[in-house]
Design a protein around this motif. Sequence first.
Motif, PDB file in Angstrom:
ATOM      1  N   GLU A  27       0.826  -1.074  -0.021  1.00  0.00           N
ATOM      2  CA  GLU A  27       0.042   0.023  -0.086  1.00  0.00           C
ATOM      3  C   GLU A  27       0.968   1.255   0.011  1.00  0.00           C
ATOM      4  O   GLU A  27       0.549   2.066  -0.836  1.00  0.00           O
ATOM      5  N   HIS A  28       1.909   1.386   0.826  1.00  0.00           N
ATOM      6  CA  HIS A  28       2.958   2.469   0.944  1.00  0.00           C
ATOM      7  C   HIS A  28       3.510   2.591  -0.545  1.00  0.00           C
ATOM      8  O   HIS A  28       3.525   3.937  -0.848  1.00  0.00           O
ATOM      9  N   LEU A  29       3.912   1.677  -1.301  1.00  0.00           N
ATOM     10  CA  LEU A  29       4.441   1.715  -2.523  1.00  0.00           C
ATOM     11  C   LEU A  29       3.570   2.220  -3.484  1.00  0.00           C
ATOM     12  O   LEU A  29       3.983   2.578  -4.601  1.00  0.00           O
ATOM     13  N   GLY A  30       2.302   1.787  -3.323  1.00  0.00           N
ATOM     14  CA  GLY A  30       1.289   1.928  -4.335  1.00  0.00           C
ATOM     15  C   GLY A  30       1.225   0.708  -5.299  1.00  0.00           C
ATOM     16  O   GLY A  30       0.895   1.014  -6.480  1.00  0.00           O
ATOM     17  N   CYS A  31       1.761  -0.364  -5.122  1.00  0.00           N
ATOM     18  CA  CYS A  31       1.727  -1.434  -5.949  1.00  0.00           C
ATOM     19  C   CYS A  31       0.672  -2.606  -5.308  1.00  0.00           C
ATOM     20  O   CYS A  31       0.120  -2.439  -4.321  1.00  0.00           O
ATOM     21  N   ARG A  32       0.277  -3.504  -6.414  1.00  0.00           N
ATOM     22  CA  ARG A  32      -0.485  -4.528  -5.994  1.00  0.00           C
ATOM     23  C   ARG A  32       0.227  -5.436  -4.845  1.00  0.00           C
ATOM     24  O   ARG A  32       1.470  -5.743  -5.389  1.00  0.00           O
ATOM     25  N   LEU A  33      -0.734  -6.197  -4.058  1.00  0.00           N
ATOM     26  CA  LEU A  33       0.003  -6.781  -2.949  1.00  0.00           C
ATOM     27  C   LEU A  33       0.594  -8.240  -3.886  1.00  0.00           C
ATOM     28  O   LEU A  33       1.793  -8.792  -3.663  1.00  0.00           O
ATOM     29  N   GLU A  34       0.013  -8.567  -5.016  1.00  0.00           N
ATOM     30  CA  GLU A  34       0.447  -9.816  -5.789  1.00  0.00           C
ATOM     31  C   GLU A  34       1.605  -9.490  -6.183  1.00  0.00           C
ATOM     32  O   GLU A  34       2.357 -10.343  -6.645  1.00  0.00           O
ATOM     33  N   ASP A  35       1.888  -8.338  -6.691  1.00  0.00           N
ATOM     34  CA  ASP A  35       3.361  -7.963  -7.359  1.00  0.00           C
ATOM     35  C   ASP A  35       4.427  -7.930  -6.566  1.00  0.00           C
ATOM     36  O   ASP A  35       5.481  -7.908  -7.154  1.00  0.00           O
ATOM     37  N   LEU A  36       4.150  -7.671  -5.319  1.00  0.00           N
ATOM     38  CA  LEU A  36       5.218  -7.315  -4.393  1.00  0.00           C
ATOM     39  C   LEU A  36       6.369  -8.549  -4.216  1.00  0.00           C
ATOM     40  O   LEU A  36       7.442  -8.030  -4.246  1.00  0.00           O
ATOM     41  N   PRO A  37       5.880  -9.752  -4.354  1.00  0.00           N
ATOM     42  CA  PRO A  37       7.029 -10.834  -4.276  1.00  0.00           C
ATOM     43  C   PRO A  37       8.005 -10.653  -5.607  1.00  0.00           C
ATOM     44  O   PRO A  37       9.108 -10.929  -5.512  1.00  0.00           O
ATOM     45  N   ILE A  38       7.216 -10.307  -6.843  1.00  0.00           N
ATOM     46  CA  ILE A  38       7.969 -10.210  -8.063  1.00  0.00           C
ATOM     47  C   ILE A  38       8.915  -9.049  -7.949  1.00  0.00           C
ATOM     48  O   ILE A  38      10.037  -9.032  -8.231  1.00  0.00           O
ATOM     49  N   LEU A  39       8.502  -8.051  -7.390  1.00  0.00           N
ATOM     50  CA  LEU A  39       9.423  -6.763  -7.174  1.00  0.00           C
ATOM     51  C   LEU A  39      10.470  -6.970  -6.262  1.00  0.00           C
ATOM     52  O   LEU A  39      11.429  -6.616  -6.505  1.00  0.00           O
ATOM     53  N   LYS A  40      10.249  -7.683  -5.140  1.00  0.00           N
ATOM     54  CA  LYS A  40      11.293  -8.348  -4.452  1.00  0.00           C
ATOM     55  C   LYS A  40      12.573  -8.979  -4.899  1.00  0.00           C
ATOM     56  O   LYS A  40      13.370  -8.943  -4.724  1.00  0.00           O
ATOM     57  N   LEU A  41      11.942  -9.577  -6.129  1.00  0.00           N
ATOM     58  CA  LEU A  41      12.981 -10.446  -6.781  1.00  0.00           C
ATOM     59  C   LEU A  41      13.518  -9.816  -7.866  1.00  0.00           C
ATOM     60  O   LEU A  41      14.230 -10.415  -8.565  1.00  0.00           O
ATOM     61  N   CYS A  42      13.218  -8.515  -8.056  1.00  0.00           N
ATOM     62  CA  CYS A  42      13.936  -7.609  -8.904  1.00  0.00           C
ATOM     63  C   CYS A  42      15.485  -7.285  -8.631  1.00  0.00           C
ATOM     64  O   CYS A  42      15.771  -7.263  -7.377  1.00  0.00           O
ATOM     65  N   ARG A  43      16.171  -6.804  -9.576  1.00  0.00           N
ATOM     66  CA  ARG A  43      17.625  -6.694  -9.183  1.00  0.00           C
ATOM     67  C   ARG A  43      17.503  -5.324  -8.504  1.00  0.00           C
ATOM     68  O   ARG A  43      16.728  -4.233  -8.871  1.00  0.00           O
ATOM     69  N   ALA A  44      18.293  -4.980  -7.296  1.00  0.00           N
ATOM     70  CA  ALA A  44      18.414  -3.835  -6.670  1.00  0.00           C
ATOM     71  C   ALA A  44      18.882  -2.517  -7.668  1.00  0.00           C
ATOM     72  O   ALA A  44      19.640  -3.080  -8.231  1.00  0.00           O
ATOM     73  N   PRO A  45      18.461  -1.571  -7.333  1.00  0.00           N
ATOM     74  CA  PRO A  45      19.041  -0.330  -8.151  1.00  0.00           C
ATOM     75  C   PRO A  45      20.715  -0.055  -7.879  1.00  0.00           C
ATOM     76  O   PRO A  45      21.010  -0.465  -6.589  1.00  0.00           O
TER      77      PRO A  45
END
Lengths: 201, 114
Positions: free
Chosen positions: B39-57
């Motif tokens: 919610e804080h980031l403004g993304c869908r909850l189901e997208d959060l694991p995929i976001l976490k598995l992205c490469r860090a900036p």
Amino acid sequence: MSRSSFPSREDAQALHARLLAGNPVAAGLACEAFLAPLIAHLRRRFPEEDEHLLEDAADMTLVNYVKRPEKYDPARHPDPGAYLRMDAEGDVRNSRKREGKHHRGRELVELDTVGGNEDGGAPLLRLIREEEREGLRRAAERTIDSADLEVMRLLMAGEKATAVYAAALNLGHLPQPEQEAEVKRAKDRVKKRWTRLKPHG
Amino acid sequence: MADQLTNLATKVEGDPFFVSGLLAAFAGSERLDDAGLAEHLGCRLEDLPILKLCRAPRDDPAAFRADADALATRFDLDAARLIDAVRCGRVILRQRGAGPLFLAARDRGEGGGP
């Protein structure tokens, strides 16, 4: 959401190109695209293997791939999915070999008392020192789900009746032969976890 | 299937390659669970694991901004909040890693230094 089938060769190759280009999103998308089908493939390929071992192998394969995509050689494996399947299968076999080495040289090998044993049916757990058993129990409670934990407790207590295990696993709705098969699978799974939890000697 | 991605995202929290550890550190400092973080980031909850598995900036400022923008665009995030979360996560993890060095810096300050 994760898919249950591997992406097409073309989609996989496009994703691989993005990984090679350093696209930060590609790692996440690769995990989303490959993780579920990779785990499903390993389940089919190694149907008797511990679920956690299979997931660990798939996880390791994917993490290594997204961090080092340059290790994948398209000339050897035109389809990245095929490369990942091969790599994950190798991880499973390596894990099996490591567990096989753990089994050799151990005093305690078999917990199942079906058919009796040299102790006349008593659990072989008397061979484990009490404090070691307690340590294993605490380690198990941190890492094993509640159903398997109950199976472990029953094994430790020397329980032999399939019906008791079936009740613990909520298998009462299944026909007897399936209950026996599921109970055996659960016992095998727990035994494998047991040896993985046991400290290295 | 979503649980498999969530489990993997948790497993890689200790790996600086992934965004996961940075977001976990930020979420922990803000006492946010996954739902709160999404919610804080403004993304869908189901997208959060995929976001976490992205490469860090990456560290380089220009590359950092480009990477953060790429993540924000793909997952339809609030880019400013993502950047803030990643930067906070980095500070937290560096402080954890610094340990005694951080205390030594304080000692020098108590001696009348800047």
